[in-house]
Design a protein around this motif. Sequence first.
Motif, short mmCIF file in Angstrom:
data_model
loop_
_atom_site.label_atom_id
_atom_site.label_comp_id
_atom_site.label_asym_id
_atom_site.label_seq_id
_atom_site.Cartn_x
_atom_site.Cartn_y
_atom_site.Cartn_z
N GLU A 197 0.83 -1.22 0.00
CA GLU A 197 0.00 0.00 0.00
C GLU A 197 0.86 1.26 0.00
OE1 GLU A 197 -3.11 -0.43 3.24
OE2 GLU A 197 -1.91 -2.26 3.48
N GLU A 198 1.89 1.28 0.84
CA GLU A 198 2.73 2.48 0.96
C GLU A 198 3.36 2.84 -0.37
OE1 GLU A 198 6.68 4.08 3.41
OE2 GLU A 198 6.08 1.96 3.49
N LYS A 199 3.91 1.86 -1.07
CA LYS A 199 4.58 2.12 -2.35
C LYS A 199 3.58 2.61 -3.40
CE LYS A 199 8.28 -1.25 -1.59
NZ LYS A 199 8.96 -2.48 -2.10
N ILE A 200 2.41 1.99 -3.44
CA ILE A 200 1.40 2.39 -4.43
C ILE A 200 0.94 3.81 -4.16
CG2 ILE A 200 -0.91 1.91 -5.34
CD1 ILE A 200 1.22 -0.12 -6.15
N ARG A 201 0.74 4.16 -2.90
CA ARG A 201 0.29 5.52 -2.57
C ARG A 201 1.33 6.56 -2.96
NH1 ARG A 201 -2.45 4.37 3.40
NH2 ARG A 201 -4.49 3.66 2.59
N VAL A 202 2.60 6.26 -2.72
CA VAL A 202 3.66 7.19 -3.12
C VAL A 202 3.67 7.34 -4.64
CG1 VAL A 202 6.16 7.52 -3.23
CG2 VAL A 202 5.10 6.78 -1.10
N ALA A 203 3.51 6.23 -5.34
CA ALA A 203 3.51 6.28 -6.80
C ALA A 203 2.34 7.09 -7.33
CB ALA A 203 3.48 4.85 -7.37
N VAL A 204 1.15 6.88 -6.76
CA VAL A 204 -0.04 7.61 -7.21
C VAL A 204 0.14 9.10 -6.93
CG1 VAL A 204 -2.52 7.94 -6.88
CG2 VAL A 204 -1.56 5.63 -6.93
N GLU A 205 0.68 9.43 -5.77
CA GLU A 205 0.91 10.84 -5.43
C GLU A 205 1.88 11.49 -6.41
OE1 GLU A 205 2.38 13.45 -1.56
OE2 GLU A 205 1.49 11.45 -1.27
N ASP A 206 2.96 10.78 -6.73
CA ASP A 206 3.91 11.30 -7.72
C ASP A 206 3.24 11.49 -9.09
OD1 ASP A 206 5.90 11.35 -5.86
OD2 ASP A 206 6.85 9.46 -6.50
N TYR A 207 2.42 10.53 -9.46
CA TYR A 207 1.73 10.59 -10.75
C TYR A 207 0.80 11.80 -10.81
CZ TYR A 207 -1.26 9.07 -14.66
OH TYR A 207 -1.97 8.99 -15.84
N LEU A 208 0.06 12.04 -9.72
CA LEU A 208 -0.86 13.17 -9.68
C LEU A 208 -0.12 14.51 -9.75
CD1 LEU A 208 -3.37 11.93 -6.95
CD2 LEU A 208 -3.82 12.13 -9.40
N ILE A 209 1.03 14.57 -9.10
CA ILE A 209 1.78 15.82 -9.08
C ILE A 209 2.48 16.09 -10.41
CG2 ILE A 209 3.74 17.02 -8.03
CD1 ILE A 209 3.05 15.59 -5.39
N HIS A 210 3.20 15.09 -10.91
CA HIS A 210 4.08 15.32 -12.05
C HIS A 210 3.41 15.09 -13.41
CE1 HIS A 210 7.39 15.80 -9.27
NE2 HIS A 210 7.18 14.60 -8.76
N GLU A 211 2.41 14.22 -13.45
CA GLU A 211 1.78 13.91 -14.74
C GLU A 211 0.45 14.63 -14.94
OE1 GLU A 211 3.02 11.95 -17.32
OE2 GLU A 211 4.83 12.22 -16.09
N THR A 212 -0.26 14.94 -13.87
CA THR A 212 -1.57 15.58 -14.02
C THR A 212 -1.62 16.98 -13.42
OG1 THR A 212 -2.47 14.66 -11.95
CG2 THR A 212 -2.62 13.28 -13.92
N ASN A 213 -0.47 17.47 -12.93
CA ASN A 213 -0.37 18.85 -12.43
C ASN A 213 -1.32 19.15 -11.28
OD1 ASN A 213 1.59 20.05 -14.46
ND2 ASN A 213 0.01 19.25 -15.82
N CYS A 214 -1.55 18.17 -10.43
CA CYS A 214 -2.35 18.40 -9.23
C CYS A 214 -1.44 18.82 -8.07
CB CYS A 214 -3.11 17.12 -8.83
SG CYS A 214 -4.36 16.61 -10.01
N LYS A 215 -2.03 19.45 -7.08
CA LYS A 215 -1.32 19.79 -5.85
C LYS A 215 -1.82 18.88 -4.74
CE LYS A 215 -0.42 24.61 -7.07
NZ LYS A 215 -0.58 26.04 -6.68
#
Length: 306
Positions: A76-94
Amino acid sequence: MYWYEYCPEHIESKYQLLVFKGNQPFLPLTDYYHDCLGRIDKSSATSYLNCLLPFFKWLEEESNFQGKQVQWNDSEEKIRVAVEDYLIHETNCKIRDKESFRIVKLTNKSPNTISRFLSALKSFYKSMIRLKQYLYNNPLIDGQAILHQYKEELKGVREVKPRMPSIAGTEQPIVHRRLTDSYFKIINEEWHPQIIDDIDLPYQVYQAGKKANWSQRDIVIARMLFETGARATEIIELTVGDYRKRKSHQEVITFNKGSHGKKIKFLRFSKETVKHLFHYIETEFSYTTKSFQIEFGGLFELRFLV
């Protein structure tokens, strides 16, 4: 890298659709799609799949957790970090930390599919857990929020005592309010209607209806929607009585948003629509059944939707 194809009709397979990673079948997403069928409609399952494909490609090419690539079946921890990175860097979310979850704020550069992507990913892990292909808890669900809500519902007014039953009248009633259990919570998602500035749109819709062999009822509803600007329910729930209550043969009375069903406004439409309306009444709305007779001008107030 990730793509899918529907199974050809001449091929016998338990799968209607296959997801590929390169040139090899990728079973997790394939199994997910087919687990969705029957739970949600086919178009929604395909929409979810289309939201997930770019994320899986990004996991393959860009993800990083402590120097290693993140796999879809990691903890879970790794997936959450990956999703957070994806949202920040690929979809320009904060992203902002909040207790046991993350707050997602959309920016003007964020696509309008973020909510669907997060729903799809939560759905994917639900399926993988159900199919026993993912060995951890769902990383898109905030387990602490669920536990906190459960404890609050058990807490009573007496110290260290469970809640009394509601019939006792000694406890404040629980306000049943659906709280999201998502780990990533979007706070500023708002749908903005897009105005279609095309004067030919009604004509195109009418022509499509003609090709699809619309009934007179469908034609009347479509014309009234374009000519009056009313909501679909305000048109579909009209009755013969609503039409007869207006003196003008080009008007009908209907309810409004917030009127709680009370007929307080009227709609006006063209003479051409009146012709279609009368044709509908005469050809599709006046007939005899075994139980009763429908006649225009009678005492019955019958819905257009019959």
